[in-house]
Scaffold this motif. Structure first.
Motif, PDB file in Angstrom:
ATOM      1  N   ALA A 121       0.823  11.382   1.776  1.00  0.00           N
ATOM      2  CA  ALA A 121       1.548  10.150   2.109  1.00  0.00           C
ATOM      3  C   ALA A 121       2.796  10.463   2.920  1.00  0.00           C
ATOM      4  CB  ALA A 121       1.916   9.402   0.830  1.00  0.00           C
ATOM      5  N   GLN A 122       3.543  11.465   2.496  1.00  0.00           N
ATOM      6  CA  GLN A 122       4.772  11.818   3.215  1.00  0.00           C
ATOM      7  C   GLN A 122       4.461  12.320   4.622  1.00  0.00           C
ATOM      8  OE1 GLN A 122       7.585  10.928   1.744  1.00  0.00           O
ATOM      9  NE2 GLN A 122       6.364  10.367  -0.049  1.00  0.00           N
ATOM     10  N   PHE A 123       3.376  13.071   4.764  1.00  0.00           N
ATOM     11  CA  PHE A 123       2.993  13.558   6.096  1.00  0.00           C
ATOM     12  C   PHE A 123       2.579  12.389   6.982  1.00  0.00           C
ATOM     13  CE2 PHE A 123       1.214  16.187   9.346  1.00  0.00           C
ATOM     14  CZ  PHE A 123       1.746  17.453   9.151  1.00  0.00           C
ATOM     15  N   ALA A 124       1.853  11.444   6.401  1.00  0.00           N
ATOM     16  CA  ALA A 124       1.464  10.253   7.156  1.00  0.00           C
ATOM     17  C   ALA A 124       2.695   9.498   7.636  1.00  0.00           C
ATOM     18  CB  ALA A 124       0.588   9.352   6.285  1.00  0.00           C
ATOM     19  N   GLY A 169       4.009   8.473  11.442  1.00  0.00           N
ATOM     20  CA  GLY A 169       3.992   7.044  11.733  1.00  0.00           C
ATOM     21  C   GLY A 169       2.717   6.336  11.336  1.00  0.00           C
ATOM     22  N   LYS A 170       1.934   6.918  10.443  1.00  0.00           N
ATOM     23  CA  LYS A 170       0.681   6.319   9.993  1.00  0.00           C
ATOM     24  C   LYS A 170       0.960   5.555   8.694  1.00  0.00           C
ATOM     25  CE  LYS A 170      -1.847  10.238  11.973  1.00  0.00           C
ATOM     26  NZ  LYS A 170      -2.482   9.542  13.110  1.00  0.00           N
ATOM     27  N   LYS A 175       1.014   4.157   2.777  1.00  0.00           N
ATOM     28  CA  LYS A 175       0.991   3.244   1.636  1.00  0.00           C
ATOM     29  C   LYS A 175      -0.199   3.539   0.728  1.00  0.00           C
ATOM     30  CE  LYS A 175       3.291  -0.422   4.265  1.00  0.00           C
ATOM     31  NZ  LYS A 175       3.102  -1.749   4.924  1.00  0.00           N
ATOM     32  N   PHE A 176      -1.348   3.814   1.330  1.00  0.00           N
ATOM     33  CA  PHE A 176      -2.561   4.061   0.546  1.00  0.00           C
ATOM     34  C   PHE A 176      -2.412   5.303  -0.328  1.00  0.00           C
ATOM     35  CE2 PHE A 176      -6.681   6.255   0.185  1.00  0.00           C
ATOM     36  CZ  PHE A 176      -7.409   5.292  -0.506  1.00  0.00           C
ATOM     37  N   PHE A 177      -1.968   6.408   0.267  1.00  0.00           N
ATOM     38  CA  PHE A 177      -1.891   7.650  -0.497  1.00  0.00           C
ATOM     39  C   PHE A 177      -0.672   7.684  -1.422  1.00  0.00           C
ATOM     40  CE2 PHE A 177      -4.736   9.069   2.934  1.00  0.00           C
ATOM     41  CZ  PHE A 177      -5.768   9.579   2.154  1.00  0.00           C
TER      42      PHE A 177
END
Length: 752
Positions: free
Chosen positions: A473-476, A480-481, A486-488
């Motif tokens: 999630a933090q990498f996303a 900017g994904k 939010k999903f992870f």
């Protein structure tokens, strides 16, 4: 009175004056050069940890930092008084030897491999040089390494026949060529290694014999003139010709002392990157030996700008060096974070290697060996490691491709321990439930993919996957994904699904949603693997370092959190040590229910920094270092795992620790030294200054960053790489008013 005036007044001849001025001029002329007054290599003792409490000891391994050639005398451990051979290298950190050789003298029975007693007091071991005496053959063996080549020197000290044992190879067996060179290849796990060797007394191949029996090859000399035999070799994973090039590039002549000197210089460079002052010599031996162990893996297998990858069975040319041999379950916690500070460029190449392995194989690896990925343990912690690199400014790798691999692992890869590949039915069920389902005691396994010994490890898998999903999630978010973020991020909260409030532990849950009531201290079969992994429920209670504040909430607040920590270190085993060891052999370095000898515990003593009593971290860290990491052959409390545990020692001895890989910050402990200076690759220095530090003065009274007092016990990665000074006022008794008063690491970095 000045020094020069004093010398002039006390000199009795013009010659004395001349020598004095010559000395002064020499010193001044060298002032611009880096003069190393202390070589920290002298504190390194490869024998530390040579006897393990239960499992694997450290090895007396001789090599250059992060290099292909890693030699050690083949024996069980330091107590074993016989050596069976000397491998030209090891292909894995722990074992799996390649190209074993052994000098012998006299006649030996056919079809038997040689073996010899050795003398512990006559063995000399430094990172750059090894020597031992083979008692049965009266031969002194010496070795010194290059990166992709090595050099043995055998001194035959009697008049018996001289031979060199060469273990028969699984590939192209040893061949003696007319020019006196030796070649061969070794096949292992679908890959091949190659050797090209030269022996100084084999320049005329007609004067030697090479013989074979069913197990061995032997070189026999027809004369006894030369008592000293020099054996140098090059290794390659590409070809024999490349092995020859590697040898000629790194060891062009038979100059053992010159190579030994260069190897010593290579180790001095990395050992002197961290300078310490104060502390005992015993502390320094523990510290610098731990630092040396941190350079055993990963290894660079690029040869003259190209490398063979068994991930796609191809030879590649690449500007970035290619690294392999890593166990991320162990190394993401401290070893990789240590290199993010000391060697960011090398770490960039390592991270890029992971991404290339994904491109070549289709999966982002977890235990990337030389021959390919291996499935030990659980979790996809390469995701955490890559996030940690990215957040600390190490970005010379394809971040988009890395994210693609992380996401594929998370959504399409099996979570079943010690397995690799796509989703199994059990994985699909786990994704639906929000936790990895467990079996009740005695219930028969229904998933064919589950390993007979490793079991489901249901709680450990759920906690590991939650941390991995948090990192994803933090990498996303960094890329900017936001939908992926939010999903992870939501999936990363799945760890809460297994917290049984009434029991106060993370406990297994059946697929029907009902709790499985077990004794978290002891249930779960060998190593607790039905539910946990190598450790019990007390260890895994704290495996939420990505969401420490959330864990505190589960436990009922900061006060309860601290009380549970206290209980961890005081809780009785509830049975005899014999019973515990028989069930949990990895659960070593025990203090109460805390296990210093296994990686999932490393961060736990630092959790007191998130309570109102951070001084307890300082107390525990000193106690743990003093108890379990002595400078002797018993000086490692568990499996060292190629730098995994040693990096914990390096950080803790310096006085800080990366409690949450993925967050670019470090929490403060209690340094062993009054001053630690890290000479950074960018030319700057980071200093931990603790002038009153001593064996008794272990408690932090005040904290200053670059002269400004702060009311928190952590600092950022930028504080390190920008250069600066952390000053710690130390005292004999704790300052119980000192706490993280302003805000936590998580709030400052806006981690949600």
């Amino acid at each position: 009175m000045s020094f020069i005036k004093f010398i002039m007044m006390n000199s009795h001849s013009s010659k004395s004056i001349f020598y004095v001025f010559f000395l002064i001029i020499t010193v001044l002329s060298c002032k611009k050069e880096a003069i190393v007054l202390v070589d920290n290599v002298k504190f390194v003792d490869p024998q530390i940890g040579g006897v393990a409490p239960f499992l694997q000891p450290t090895r007396t391994r001789i090599h250059l930092p992060n290099s292909m050639v890693r030699m050690y005398p083949e024996r069980d451990d330091y107590r074993d008084d016989q050596i069976t051979s000397f491998p030209l290298t090891t292909r894995k950190h722990r074992s799996d030897l390649l190209f074993n050789i052994m000098p012998v003298s006299g006649d030996l029975p056919k079809n038997e491999a040689p073996i010899s007693a050795w003398d512990q007091e006559l063995e000399i071991a430094h990172p750059y040089y090894y020597s031992t005496w083979l008692e049965d053959y009266d031969i002194t063996v010496e070795f010194t390494p290059a990166a992709q080549a090595g050099y043995f020197r055998f001194n035959y000290q009697n008049d018996k026949s001289r031979k060199l044992y060469l273990k028969n190879l699984s590939g192209e067996n040893w061949t003696l060529h007319i020019d006196g060179s030796l070649t061969g290849s070794e096949v292992f796990e679908g890959m091949e290694a190659f050797v090209y060797a030269k022996i100084d007394s084999l320049t005329d191949a007609t004067k030697v014999l090479i013989q074979r029996d069913s197990l061995n090859s032997w070189i026999s000399w027809n004369d006894n003139k030369s008592k000293k035999i020099n054996f140098k070799y090059g290794l390659s994973f590409i070809s024999v010709d490349q092995a020859k090039k590697n040898l000629h590039r790194e060891i062009p002549d038979f100059d053992f002392e010159g190579l030994k000197s260069r190897a010593h210089q290579a180790w001095s460079k990395v050992m002197n990157q961290i300078e310490v002052e104060g502390g005992t010599d015993a502390y320094k031996r523990t510290f610098y030996t731990a630092l040396y162990r941190s350079y055993e893996r990963m290894i660079n297998i690029t040869e003259d700008g190209k490398y063979y990858s068994n991930y796609d069975q191809k030879i590649h040319e690449d500007e970035q060096d290619f690294y392999a041999d890593d166990w991320v379950w162990d190394t993401y916690l401290a070893l990789h974070p240590l290199r993010f500070i000391l060697h960011p460029e090398m770490q960039s190449n390592m991270m890029a290697s992971y991404v290339r392995m994904y491109e070549q194989s289709g999966w982002l690896p977890q235990f990337p060996q030389i021959h390919g990925d291996a499935p030990p343990m659980n979790g996809f912690h390469s995701t955490i490691m890559l996030l940690d690199a990215y957040k600390k400014g190490i970005r010379n790798f394809d971040a988009e491709k890395a994210f693609e691999g992380m996401k594929k692992n998370a959504l399409e890869g099996t979570m079943i321990p010690w397995k690799m590949g796509g989703l199994a039915p059990l994985d699909k069920k786990a994704h639906q439930l929000g936790y990895f389902p467990a079996l009740r005691i005695g219930e028969k396994e229904t998933e064919l993919q589950v390993h007979d010994f490793e079991k489901r490890q249901a709680v450990a898998v759920t906690l590991a996957q939650s941390y991995d999903d948090w990192a994803l999630a933090q990498f996303a978010k960094e890329l900017g994904k936001m939908d992926d973020y939010k999903f992870f991020l939501e999936k990363s909260q799945n760890y809460k699904n297994l917290y049984w409030h009434e029991k106060g532990f993370f406990m297994p849950k059946h697929e029907d949603g009902s709790w499985i009531d077990i004794d978290p201290k002891f249930d779960g079969g060998m190593g607790g693997r039905d539910y946990y992994d190598e450790n019990n429920g007390w260890t895994y209670l704290w495996n939420v370092q990505q969401d420490i504040l959330g864990l505190q909430e589960l436990m009922g607040g900061k006060k309860n959190f601290e009380e549970r920590l206290d209980q961890l270190f005081r809780e009785d085993l509830g049975r005899t040590t014999y019973e515990l060891n028989a069930r949990f052999p990895d659960f070593t370095g025990i203090v109460g229910q805390f296990s210093m000898g296994n990686e999932p515990s490393f961060h736990i003593p630092y959790l007191y920094n998130f309570t109102n009593s951070p001084w307890k971290t300082q107390k525990k860290i000193r106690m743990l270092l003093n108890t379990w990491f002595k400078d002797n052959i018993f000086g490692i409390p568990g499996d060292e795992d190629g730098g995994g545990m040693s990096a914990f020692v390096v950080f803790s001895a310096m006085g800080f620790y990366p409690i949450t890989p993925g967050i670019p910050a470090y929490t403060i402990g209690s340094p062993l030294f009054s001053k630690v200076t890290i000479n950074l690759p960018n030319g700057k220095k980071f200093i931990v200054n603790a002038p009153n530090c001593s064996e008794t003065n272990k408690y932090v009274q005040k904290v200053f960053i670059n002269g400004k007092e702060i009311d928190r016990l952590w600092f950022t990665h930028n504080d390190i790489i920008n250069g600066g000074i952390i000053t710690l006022e130390m005292g004999k008794y704790p300052n119980k008013q000192l706490a993280n008063k302003d805000s936590s690491i998580f709030k400052v970095f806006n981690i949600k």
